[in-house]
Design an enzyme around this catalytic site. Structure first.
Site, PDB file in Angstrom:
ATOM      1  N   ASP A  15       0.808  -1.217   0.000  1.00 35.15           N
ATOM      2  CA  ASP A  15       0.000   0.000   0.000  1.00 35.15           C
ATOM      3  C   ASP A  15       0.839   1.265   0.000  1.00 35.15           C
ATOM      4  OD1 ASP A  15      -2.285  -1.427  -0.156  1.00 35.15           O
ATOM      5  OD2 ASP A  15      -2.916  -1.130   1.925  1.00 35.15           O
ATOM      6  N   ARG A  95       2.236   5.670  17.079  1.00 36.98           N
ATOM      7  CA  ARG A  95       1.732   6.663  16.118  1.00 36.98           C
ATOM      8  C   ARG A  95       2.139   8.099  16.410  1.00 36.98           C
ATOM      9  NH1 ARG A  95       1.578   3.090  12.320  1.00 36.98           N
ATOM     10  NH2 ARG A  95      -0.263   1.773  12.263  1.00 36.98           N
ATOM     11  N   ASP A 124      -5.933   4.857  13.871  1.00 40.76           N
ATOM     12  CA  ASP A 124      -4.619   5.379  13.519  1.00 40.76           C
ATOM     13  C   ASP A 124      -4.680   6.695  12.753  1.00 40.76           C
ATOM     14  OD1 ASP A 124      -3.111   3.475  14.834  1.00 40.76           O
ATOM     15  OD2 ASP A 124      -3.220   2.059  13.170  1.00 40.76           O
ATOM     16  N   SER A 180      -3.887  -8.223   8.457  1.00 42.96           N
ATOM     17  CA  SER A 180      -3.372  -6.862   8.509  1.00 42.96           C
ATOM     18  C   SER A 180      -2.615  -6.739   9.831  1.00 42.96           C
ATOM     19  CB  SER A 180      -4.543  -5.878   8.458  1.00 42.96           C
ATOM     20  OG  SER A 180      -4.168  -4.664   9.059  1.00 42.96           O
TER      21      SER A 180
HETATM   22  N1  ARG Z   1      -6.624  -1.689  17.211  1.00 43.76           N
HETATM   23  C1  ARG Z   1      -5.280  -1.298  17.471  1.00 43.76           C
HETATM   24  C2  ARG Z   1      -5.187   0.170  17.750  1.00 43.76           C
HETATM   25  O1  ARG Z   1      -6.071   0.876  17.411  1.00 43.76           O
HETATM   26  C3  ARG Z   1      -4.310  -1.748  16.426  1.00 43.76           C
HETATM   27  C4  ARG Z   1      -4.450  -1.223  15.033  1.00 43.76           C
HETATM   28  C5  ARG Z   1      -3.314  -1.742  14.220  1.00 43.76           C
HETATM   29  N2  ARG Z   1      -3.506  -1.772  12.813  1.00 43.76           N
HETATM   30  C6  ARG Z   1      -3.426  -2.901  12.039  1.00 43.76           C
HETATM   31  N3  ARG Z   1      -3.378  -2.740  10.771  1.00 43.76           N
HETATM   32  N4  ARG Z   1      -3.419  -4.106  12.525  1.00 43.76           N
HETATM   33  O2  ARG Z   1      -4.247   0.639  18.319  1.00 43.76           O
END
Ligand code: ARG
Length: 407
Positions: A15, A95, A124, A180
């Protein structure tokens, strides 16, 4: 006039490589890629070449592991940051640092935009956008581009872009699951595929850091973790940097099947999602520090800390890292951990992590006060006087307002 520039958060994956081309075409901008190493992340070898093939004019690769551990992970640990009691916030803590580095890179190369690969459904995007806008509040405004939130591409269009980016589309067999995954040193988050059925147990191939209990060693292992003011500084008596220490504990705990989390989580955008995590070191270190606190903090400090932990966890999850309140709570945590120095012994066995010992030069546990043996120094006589005053209001109320002993 030179073309405007955009700094793109670049993992080297499909991506983000497609995004490199997409931004050049759809925004008529030059793309500078930025790959940050938060530990255990995607392979960085060959990442510059991949970015160049997709047309990036420059690619930055920054190792930010120490900063991540010291400025994000350890403050989170000290604050007891566990979202909904189970998620160590690995992605959520990474992040804001990525947002910070994007803004730094943009200023460095004179870019007018930054880009990230988040979709419009997750947390995110909020963490990135809020972080970027807050950090960029003083200088030139920075435009935020989120290709995956904007493009609405079909599989065929993706293919076309992948070709332009010099990528081979991965052939995935029908029986092969593609999750993912987002990972850094503090843990990995696994989503998608069969995990979307909440009734189904996560398939074994969802996990890669931890062994299934059936394959863990018969014999337990014990590790001793040394803390100074709430920060873990040693494993089994040998001093380690934060990055080393977390990597070592991830391996040891993963080997014993410790660190799996299967959770239905409340996302900030209102969706409930099934999340699977592997956070071995985080689970061990949170349990160990919590055990140390029980001996070094007063009951009231523990209670206030606990209530601030919940607020702090939600703030980290919700993308409110760069706020005064988060700094305020960190100040409380630093002060509350002034005496969280000592050692904790943890036993790992068959998927469990159990604290079996703790000691501290500042422990409030006083053997002579607690013991039932002859060295007992607790004044039993004064207990009766204490209870007399302590129960006074209850007794008064009972006498004046109830008319019998029956309740
Ligand atoms: N749900 C978690 C969070 O909001 C992880 C998100 C991670 N993304 C992924 N593509 N697995 O912090």
């Amino acid at each position: 006039m030179a073309r405007e520039k955009c700094v793109l958060a670049y993992s080297g994956g499909m991506d983000s490589t497609i995004s490199t081309v997409w931004i050049q075409e759809n925004y008529d901008m030059d793309v500078v890629t930025l790959s940050v190493d938060l530990g255990a992340g995607p392979e960085l070898v060959g990442i510059r070449e991949r970015a160049a093939r997709a047309g990036a004019i420059e690619s930055l690769v920054w190792d930010v592991r120490d900063e991540f551990v010291n400025e994000y992970v350890f403050p989170g640990l000290k604050a007891g940051a566990m979202y909904e009691g189970v998620y160590a916030l690995s992605t959520a803590l990474g992040r804001p640092l990525m947002a910070k580095k994007l803004v730094e890179a943009a200023r460095q190369v004179g870019a007018s935009a930054v880009a990230h690969g988040c979709t419009g459904k997750g947390n995110d995007q909020v963490r990135f956008d809020a972080g970027i806008m807050t950090l960029a509040a003083h200088g030139e405004p920075l435009r935020i581009i989120a290709p995956a939130r904007e493009w609405g591409m079909t599989r065929d269009e993706e293919k076309l872009y992948a070709e332009k980016a010099g990528l081979e589309l991965r052939q995935v067999g029908n029986d092969q699951r593609v999750y993912s995954i987002d990972r850094n040193l503090w843990g990995q988050a696994i989503e998608g595929e069969d995990l979307e059925d909440t009734w189904q147990e996560p398939p074994e191939d969802a996990y890669s850091w931890t062994k299934p209990v059936s394959e863990t060693p018969d014999k337990p292992v014990e590790i001793s973790i040394g803390f100074e003011k709430g920060i873990p500084v040693s494993v089994n008596g040998s001093r380690k940097s934060g990055v080393e220490l977390i990597a070592i504990i991830n391996d040891m705990a993963g080997e014993h099947g410790v660190g799996r989390v299967d959770h239905i989580e409340n996302r900030l955008v209102g969706i409930k999602s099934r999340e699977v995590y592997e956070t071995p070191a985080a689970i061990v270190l949170h349990s160990a520090l919590r055990a140390l606190e029980t001996s070094t903090m007063s009951r009231e400090q523990q209670r206030v800390k606990q209530s601030l932990s919940t607020i702090y966890s939600d703030m980290v999850y919700d993308g409110r890292w760069f706020t005064e309140l988060r700094t305020n709570i960190d100040a409380f945590m630093n002060s509350a951990h002034e005496y969280s120095t000592g050692d904790v012994r943890v036993r790992l066995h068959r998927g469990s992590c159990v604290v079996v010992g703790r000691r501290s030069p500042f422990s409030l546990y006083d053997f002579d006060l607690a013991t039932y043996s002859t060295t007992d120094s607790f004044d039993h006589e004064s207990a009766t006087g204490f209870i007399d005053i302590y129960s006074l209001s209850a007794r008064t109320q009972a006498r004046k307002q109830t008319n019998s002993e029956a309740r």
